[in-house]
Design a protein around this motif. Structure first.
Motif, PDB file in Angstrom:
ATOM      1  N   VAL A  64       0.860  -1.182   0.000  1.00 44.63           N
ATOM      2  CA  VAL A  64       0.000   0.000   0.000  1.00 44.63           C
ATOM      3  C   VAL A  64       0.891   1.225   0.000  1.00 44.63           C
ATOM      4  CG1 VAL A  64      -1.806   1.234   1.252  1.00 44.63           C
ATOM      5  CG2 VAL A  64      -1.754  -1.251   1.293  1.00 44.63           C
ATOM      6  N   ARG A  65       0.623   2.129  -0.929  1.00 47.84           N
ATOM      7  CA  ARG A  65       1.397   3.374  -0.965  1.00 47.84           C
ATOM      8  C   ARG A  65       0.495   4.521  -1.356  1.00 47.84           C
ATOM      9  NH1 ARG A  65       3.550   4.249  -6.491  1.00 47.84           N
ATOM     10  NH2 ARG A  65       2.724   2.543  -7.740  1.00 47.84           N
ATOM     11  N   LEU A  66       0.861   5.714  -0.937  1.00 51.49           N
ATOM     12  CA  LEU A  66       0.096   6.910  -1.265  1.00 51.49           C
ATOM     13  C   LEU A  66       0.464   7.380  -2.664  1.00 51.49           C
ATOM     14  CD1 LEU A  66       0.377   8.884   2.084  1.00 51.49           C
ATOM     15  CD2 LEU A  66      -1.543   7.519   1.259  1.00 51.49           C
ATOM     16  N   LEU A  67      -0.525   7.754  -3.426  1.00 49.24           N
ATOM     17  CA  LEU A  67      -0.272   8.228  -4.781  1.00 49.24           C
ATOM     18  C   LEU A  67      -0.156   9.747  -4.839  1.00 49.24           C
ATOM     19  CD1 LEU A  67      -2.729   5.929  -6.752  1.00 49.24           C
ATOM     20  CD2 LEU A  67      -0.258   5.680  -6.471  1.00 49.24           C
ATOM     21  N   GLY A  68      -0.487  10.411  -3.784  1.00 40.26           N
ATOM     22  CA  GLY A  68      -0.405  11.857  -3.752  1.00 40.26           C
ATOM     23  C   GLY A  68      -1.135  12.402  -2.550  1.00 40.26           C
ATOM     24  N   PRO A  69      -1.181  13.709  -2.428  1.00 39.55           N
ATOM     25  CA  PRO A  69      -1.881  14.296  -1.286  1.00 39.55           C
ATOM     26  C   PRO A  69      -3.392  14.065  -1.395  1.00 39.55           C
ATOM     27  CG  PRO A  69      -1.204  16.001  -2.813  1.00 39.55           C
ATOM     28  CD  PRO A  69      -0.599  14.730  -3.301  1.00 39.55           C
ATOM     29  N   PRO A  70      -4.082  14.023  -0.271  1.00 34.54           N
ATOM     30  CA  PRO A  70      -5.543  13.836  -0.321  1.00 34.54           C
ATOM     31  C   PRO A  70      -6.223  15.059  -0.908  1.00 34.54           C
ATOM     32  CG  PRO A  70      -4.816  14.245   1.910  1.00 34.54           C
ATOM     33  CD  PRO A  70      -3.586  14.107   1.077  1.00 34.54           C
ATOM     34  N   PRO A  71      -7.410  14.899  -1.450  1.00 32.41           N
ATOM     35  CA  PRO A  71      -8.148  16.061  -1.973  1.00 32.41           C
ATOM     36  C   PRO A  71      -8.419  17.084  -0.873  1.00 32.41           C
ATOM     37  CG  PRO A  71      -9.219  13.993  -2.613  1.00 32.41           C
ATOM     38  CD  PRO A  71      -8.130  13.651  -1.659  1.00 32.41           C
TER      39      PRO A  71
END
Length: 76
Positions: A64-71
């Motif tokens: 699991v990895r973050l693809l970018g900042p949250p909206p």
């Protein structure tokens, strides 16, 4: 305890009708027979434990990895 859920001053004129929707917006103890005390839902802790175990299995199996900042609307 029986009369707590049938108090007309609290629940209105239809206090004797079965309407589980009236307890959705309340606190967990809003319907005392199932929400609090010694007769609390017996499966609540088991469901929480099962959910934690399932999450741990998912996190071990997948990366699991973050693809970018949250909206931004979620940050408000």
């Amino acid at each position: 305890l029986f009369n707590c859920g049938r108090d007309e001053a609290t629940w209105g004129e239809d206090c004797a009708r079965f309407e589980p929707e009236r307890f959705v917006a309340g606190t967990p103890a809003s319907f005392l027979a199932f929400g609090a005390g010694p007769r609390m839902c017996v499966g609540e802790r088991m469901a929480y434990t099962e959910g934690c175990g399932l999450l741990a299995m998912i996190l071990r199996t997948y990366r699991v990895r973050l693809l970018g900042p949250p909206p931004q609307d979620l940050m408000a």
